[in-house]
Design an enzyme around this catalytic site. Sequence first.
Site, short mmCIF file in Angstrom:
data_model
loop_
_atom_site.label_atom_id
_atom_site.label_comp_id
_atom_site.label_asym_id
_atom_site.label_seq_id
_atom_site.Cartn_x
_atom_site.Cartn_y
_atom_site.Cartn_z
N ASP A 52 0.84 -1.19 0.00
CA ASP A 52 0.00 0.00 0.00
C ASP A 52 0.87 1.24 0.00
O ASP A 52 1.78 1.39 0.83
CB ASP A 52 -0.91 0.01 1.23
N TYR A 57 2.80 10.31 -0.02
CA TYR A 57 3.88 9.80 0.82
C TYR A 57 5.23 10.25 0.25
O TYR A 57 5.73 9.69 -0.72
CB TYR A 57 3.84 8.27 0.90
N CYS A 208 0.15 1.81 16.25
CA CYS A 208 -0.04 3.18 16.75
C CYS A 208 1.26 3.99 16.72
O CYS A 208 1.71 4.51 17.73
CB CYS A 208 -0.62 3.14 18.17
N LYS A 215 9.01 -0.06 22.63
CA LYS A 215 10.39 0.43 22.66
C LYS A 215 10.54 1.81 23.27
O LYS A 215 11.67 2.28 23.47
CB LYS A 215 10.96 0.45 21.24
N ARG A 228 5.21 12.03 15.41
CA ARG A 228 4.86 11.79 16.81
C ARG A 228 5.06 13.02 17.69
O ARG A 228 4.52 13.08 18.80
CB ARG A 228 5.67 10.59 17.33
N ALA A 281 7.07 -0.46 7.45
CA ALA A 281 8.45 -0.90 7.68
C ALA A 281 9.36 -0.26 6.65
O ALA A 281 8.97 -0.03 5.51
CB ALA A 281 8.54 -2.42 7.58
N GLN A 286 12.42 -5.08 10.20
CA GLN A 286 11.13 -4.60 10.70
C GLN A 286 9.97 -5.41 10.12
O GLN A 286 9.05 -5.79 10.83
CB GLN A 286 10.96 -3.12 10.38
#
Length: 327
Positions: A52, A57, A208, A215, A228, A281, A286
């Site tokens: 996807d 992006y 999320c 981590k 974030r 990822a 990952q």
Amino acid sequence: MERRKLPGTDREVSAIGLGTWVAGGAMWGGSDARLIGKTIEKALELGIDLIDTAPVYGFGRSEEIVGAWLDEAKVRDRVFLATKCGLAWDEAGRIRRDSSPARIRSDVEASLSRLRTERLDLVQIHWPDPATPIAASIEALETLREEGKLLWYGVSNYSAAQLAEATAAGRPVVNQVPYNLFEREIEEDVLPTCRELDVGVFAYGAICRGLLSGKFRPETTFPEGDIRSSDPKFQPPRFARYLAAVDRLRPMAYARNKSLTHLAVRWLLDQPGVTAALWGARSPSQIEQAAGATGWRLAPGELEGIDRIVREEVQAPIGPEFMAPPV
């Protein structure tokens, strides 16, 4: 790798899809095209065939990286390639919604070029655009489908009412929405409506934005430009409450010999109506972790325990609304 039929199609897709928002680099601290290629290669080795992406992006960079690797590796026919349309941006990187027929056509044409393919498996309207009638957007996608530029189309971030309007105008096969242990707003009406209308669900934000990876620590900070840094969940005092929930969830994962990430994604895959969970990822290590989330199920008691922990620790949950582009 578990596989699930995508409603309204004759295709099955992997229950975990490779999400490539991070491949674009924007808001994620950059990206390495070579490493992203290795990540796609590892995904295919694991049986992940759903990839996807979206024009926005990295303002085309994600599609270019994905398209170049698929073309050079000669594996386009092994991939269910999903992208999006309906977001425009200016030279300053300011994003706006535009699901007009003209924009949809130009987006699809540009995606075909960047992804180096003659047809797209799935095109999703990225965000609802109040300035454009939903029926007009759906009609534009239907026309492009008839022209052979795409096989199926869907929507993303649509409310229950918007989805009902879209299905009245055509046949969207998926609604891609944010959904994870901490962001459950779609359970109220969007998820039930998807099941009622036989529309698939691609769930993004499965861990999320790393919060469910386990981590992070209370002292963790995020640099300017990292998404974030603007997410209220990662700011005090809420951050501590989410981390408290993570600490209580971790032993449940370990009891299964799984990681916290495996537990979070397995929970998502066990929710009725979810077709696939998108796993973001940018390195092979990952995406390699994705294998541990499939081939097993959570017991009813475990599901109840997870719900109880989240309910007790996160009493005023914050949704993903901060990510929405301006109307």
